[in-house]
Motif scaffolding. Structure first.
Motif, PDB file in Angstrom:
ATOM      1  N   GLU A  76     -15.470  -2.624  22.706  1.00 23.24           N
ATOM      2  CA  GLU A  76     -16.480  -1.554  22.637  1.00 23.24           C
ATOM      3  C   GLU A  76     -17.541  -1.692  23.716  1.00 23.24           C
ATOM      4  OE1 GLU A  76     -18.634  -4.824  20.634  1.00 23.24           O
ATOM      5  OE2 GLU A  76     -16.554  -4.158  20.713  1.00 23.24           O
TER       6      GLU A  76
ATOM      7  N   GLN B 115     -10.932  -9.260  23.690  1.00 18.74           N
ATOM      8  CA  GLN B 115     -10.301  -8.738  22.475  1.00 18.74           C
ATOM      9  C   GLN B 115      -8.802  -8.991  22.499  1.00 18.74           C
ATOM     10  OE1 GLN B 115     -11.904  -5.162  20.704  1.00 18.74           O
ATOM     11  NE2 GLN B 115      -9.857  -4.332  20.367  1.00 18.74           N
TER      12      GLN B 115
ATOM     13  N   ASN C  95     -13.368  -1.751  15.912  1.00 21.62           N
ATOM     14  CA  ASN C  95     -12.451  -1.573  17.041  1.00 21.62           C
ATOM     15  C   ASN C  95     -10.996  -1.459  16.618  1.00 21.62           C
ATOM     16  OD1 ASN C  95     -14.849  -2.035  18.340  1.00 21.62           O
ATOM     17  ND2 ASN C  95     -14.142  -3.739  19.577  1.00 21.62           N
TER      18      ASN C  95
ATOM     19  N   SER D 130      -8.660  -3.683  16.023  1.00 19.46           N
ATOM     20  CA  SER D 130      -7.742  -4.482  16.837  1.00 19.46           C
ATOM     21  C   SER D 130      -6.438  -4.744  16.101  1.00 19.46           C
ATOM     22  CB  SER D 130      -8.395  -5.814  17.216  1.00 19.46           C
ATOM     23  OG  SER D 130      -8.627  -6.614  16.071  1.00 19.46           O
TER      24      SER D 130
END
Length: 708
Positions: free
Chosen positions: A351, A358, A433, A435
């Motif tokens: 982000e 990430q 996010n 992920s």
């Protein structure tokens, strides 16, 4: 069928081409039973004349070249060619124009095609959406398709019913039914073509875009005048998805953990690790809580451990409250410990542009089989387990609504609304996010969670739209799912090599596919929250007949307008029921629908008409419009309405009842009272109660729960 198409596509891809020629497209259409005109390929003018004589005049002539996709731009199309001399001249003209347009283009020949006339021009196509994969499109065709953009989408493949629904899903649906005395088109033939196109692109995922434009639809059938097919020359792979059983195994440990570790736990007020610890302890969670901090021996009365590896027992969930740069290392330790799920509160990942960090964290998690929630989230709540694994304020009003959000700010709005309205919640989950764990994982859990009766989700995107739809289709058969999709604008202009691709704006595809999955789409945040609050209170209607009972004519008009907006059907009151209502209202009132009892009537009039509306089995839902008067004050109205509805429920009659209250501030308390008695009621608005009822109806229709 499949073998012949496979042979054509393999040949095209082996040659490094991304587009099929028109004759190749016809072969594929023939293999899947998609009707096309009579046609043939001519390599000389003489062959073109012979073909035209065999097919019958007039004909269309179209250049055939693997290197010329936009035939019209190249001067490669002639229509209405009426005789032999015109065909011979047309052949030479088309070849010359195409050669001038692209001197390096390989010219295969000229397609001589039967001219189609009459009927309605529509487009049927398919494209590869970045979120949902293969979607099929239907709409008005011809030159107006990209101007009017009257088109609808469904996820491929489609059922016969879904294909037929597409014909009714465009604004010009009435044209297909035969507007102004015109002959209606063969809806069955059109739906059949849609089904076959959807099956084709499902069977061959390397087809990226498929256009039939125009398709001439008549009373006698549907025939595609032009076909365009684009393919992906590379390898096409399906996304890797965990099994439903694996998802449930991990999600159950997330929501019902026996032990939670807080990595970065702190004794210092104001720290995230301190707030998480306090919420777990003060929220009443009964499992083990392990603070992880190498600089502390004890935190908030709990023994602290320097690393998760030194925790004596198993850990189901690790909540991370450490800076982003330390997450990967701590996750390695979780992997060695066998922790199945990590909740990543920290920000500082994709982000903020730190995509590589990430990716590193995701790679570590996958190596060890750890599922990740987040990063960049506020944590999560699951009230049946008294679990408050978040740095936000606790929430403990238990109920049947599960809420999720991608945004922390939206999460705070959800929390505040829930607290203000005392909405009973089963879960509040931040996804950030995304992920790893996303909406389809949560839907899979909530589907079988007896503590959840309704799910509301704020989302900005979907990682795997098809997985979401699969999960949504299952749960919406039993429980409503409300989605607030941020980003309603269509994707920016992009170079699209087909009409279907250009029409497939993000929001339109989302809108149609979510509806196909049985999901209720909320237009705004407050709407999502009010739907979530109201839907579990309303029983499922047993039919479409809605009746408005109002004390004010003006409210009745506005409520009627709101019904149209919310796709509700006002009942056509039969004579005997009309007469029954008239027995309770003054002569200057109005029966029919809305039923206007007038504003000066005593409580008895409200009571009698509401009771009649509940007891008559032909009425399936009631909308009440109250107007504040001294004859029937707000709380008197609220109490009598609640009593009559509860008496009906005790006698086995449970219909949706919503109310709009107009008046001074006393109507606020009256609305709250009605909500407390499972009657969805709002002050100062005619639109909101009707919108909630409309949402209930949309879900019930999609779930197949409404009878005749």
């Amino acid at each position: 069928m499949v073998a012949s198409v496979r042979e054509i596509l393999d040949k095209v891809r082996a040659e490094g081409r991304t587009a099929l020629t028109a004759p190749e497209g016809k072969q594929i259409c023939d293999a899947y039973g998609i009707p096309t005109p009579r046609e043939g390929l001519a390599t000389t003018a003489a062959e073109a004349v012979a073909l035209a004589k065999e097919i019958g005049f007039p004909v269309a002539l179209k250049i055939v070249s693997p290197h010329i996709l936009h035939k019209t731009e190249a001067g490669g199309v002639l229509v209405g060619v009426a005789d032999e001399d015109a065909v011979a001249r047309g052949f030479d003209t088309i070849v010359a124009d195409a050669t001038a347009y692209d001197p390096s283009a390989e010219i295969t020949g000229v397609q001589v095609q039967q001219m189609l006339t009459g009927g309605q021009e529509v487009i049927i196509g398919a494209t590869t959406d970045p979120t949902f994969g293969k979607v099929v499109a239907f709409g008005l065709g011809g030159i107006l398709v990209e101007v009017l953009k009257d088109v609808t989408f469904r996820l491929a493949p489609v059922t016969a019913d879904e294909a037929r629904s597409m014909l009714d899903g465009i604004g010009a649906a009435e044209v297909l039914r035969g507007a102004r005395g015109a002959e209606p088109v063969d809806a069955g033939a059109l739906a059949n073509v849609i089904e076959r196109v959807a099956a084709l692109v499902t069977d061959f995922p390397e087809i990226t875009e498929f256009d039939l434009n125009p398709v001439f639809a008549t009373a006698g059938g549907a025939t595609a005048a032009d076909v365009r097919i684009l393919v992906d020359p590379g390898k096409v792979t399906d996304p890797v998805r965990p099994s439903r059983e694996e998802i449930l195994r991990v999600m159950d440990r997330m929501m019902n953990p026996r032990a939670v570790a807080v990595i970065g736990a702190s004794a210092e007020p104001g720290k995230i690790g301190n707030s998480v610890m306090k919420n777990l302890i003060n929220g009443g969670y009964k499992g083990e809580i392990y603070p992880i901090n190498p600089k502390a021996d004890e935190i908030l009365g709990r023994a602290a451990y320097p690393s998760i590896g030194e925790v004596p027992g198993e850990v189901d969930v690790a909540v991370f409250a450490i800076p982003a740069k330390f997450v990967a290392g701590a996750l390695e330790e979780c992997g060695a410990k066998g922790v199945p799920l990590a909740v990543l509160i920290p920000s500082g990942f994709a982000e903020t542009g730190n995509v590589e960090l990430q990716r590193e964290v995701v790679a570590v998690a996958r190596k060890h089989g750890i599922r990740l929630v987040g990063p960049n989230i506020y944590g999560y709540y699951y009230t049946p387990s008294n679990l408050c694994a978040t740095f936000c304020t606790p929430y403990d009003v238990r109920g049947g609504v599960a809420l999720t959000s991608q945004s922390g700010g939206i999460g705070m709005a959800i929390l505040g609304f829930s607290r203000t309205t005392k909405m009973g919640v089963s879960a509040i989950v931040g996804l950030g996010n995304k992920s790893d764990v996303d909406e389809d994982d949560l839907l899979t859990f909530f589907e079988q969670d007896d503590n959840t009766q309704c799910v509301a989700m704020h989302l900005e995107d979907l990682k795997d739209g098809r997985a979401f739809v699969d999960a949504a289709r299952r749960i919406t058969k039993k429980k409503p799912v409300v989605v607030l999709k941020a980003g309603r604008t269509a994707m920016g202009a992009r170079a699209a090599s087909s009409h279907t691709g250009a029409l497939a704006g993000d929001d339109k595809v989302y809108d149609d596919v979510l509806r196909q999955a049985g999901v209720i789409r909320a237009p705004g945040l407050h709407d999502m929250l009010e739907y979530a609050r109201g839907l579990p209170l309303l029983p499922t209607p047993r039919g479409e007949n809605v009746v408005i009972i109002t004390g004010a004519g003006g409210s009745g008009v506005l409520l009627s307008d709101a019904c149209v907006e919310s796709e509700l059907s006002l009942m056509d009151i039969p004579p005997d029921l009309d007469e029954a209502f008239r027995r309770f209202i003054p002569p200057f009132g109005a029966a029919g629908n809305p039923i206007d009892i007038t504003g000066g009537e005593p409580p008895a009039t409200y009571e009698a008409t509401i009771r009649l509306g509940l007891e008559d089995p032909r009425i399936h839902a009631l909308i009440l419009g109250y107007w504040h008067t001294i004859v029937t004050p707000p709380m008197v109205f609220a109490e009598l309405t609640a009593r009559v509805v509860e008496e009906a429920r005790a006698n086995g009659i449970d219909k949706p009842v919503v109310a709009s209250l107009a008046g001074d501030t006393e109507v606020e308390r009256a609305s709250e009272y009605l909500f407390d008695h499972r009657i969805v009621a709002y002050p100062y608005t005619t639109e909101r109660p009707v919108a909630v009822l409309g949402a209930k109806y949309r879900w019930a229709r999609a779930a197949g729960l409404i009878g005749g």
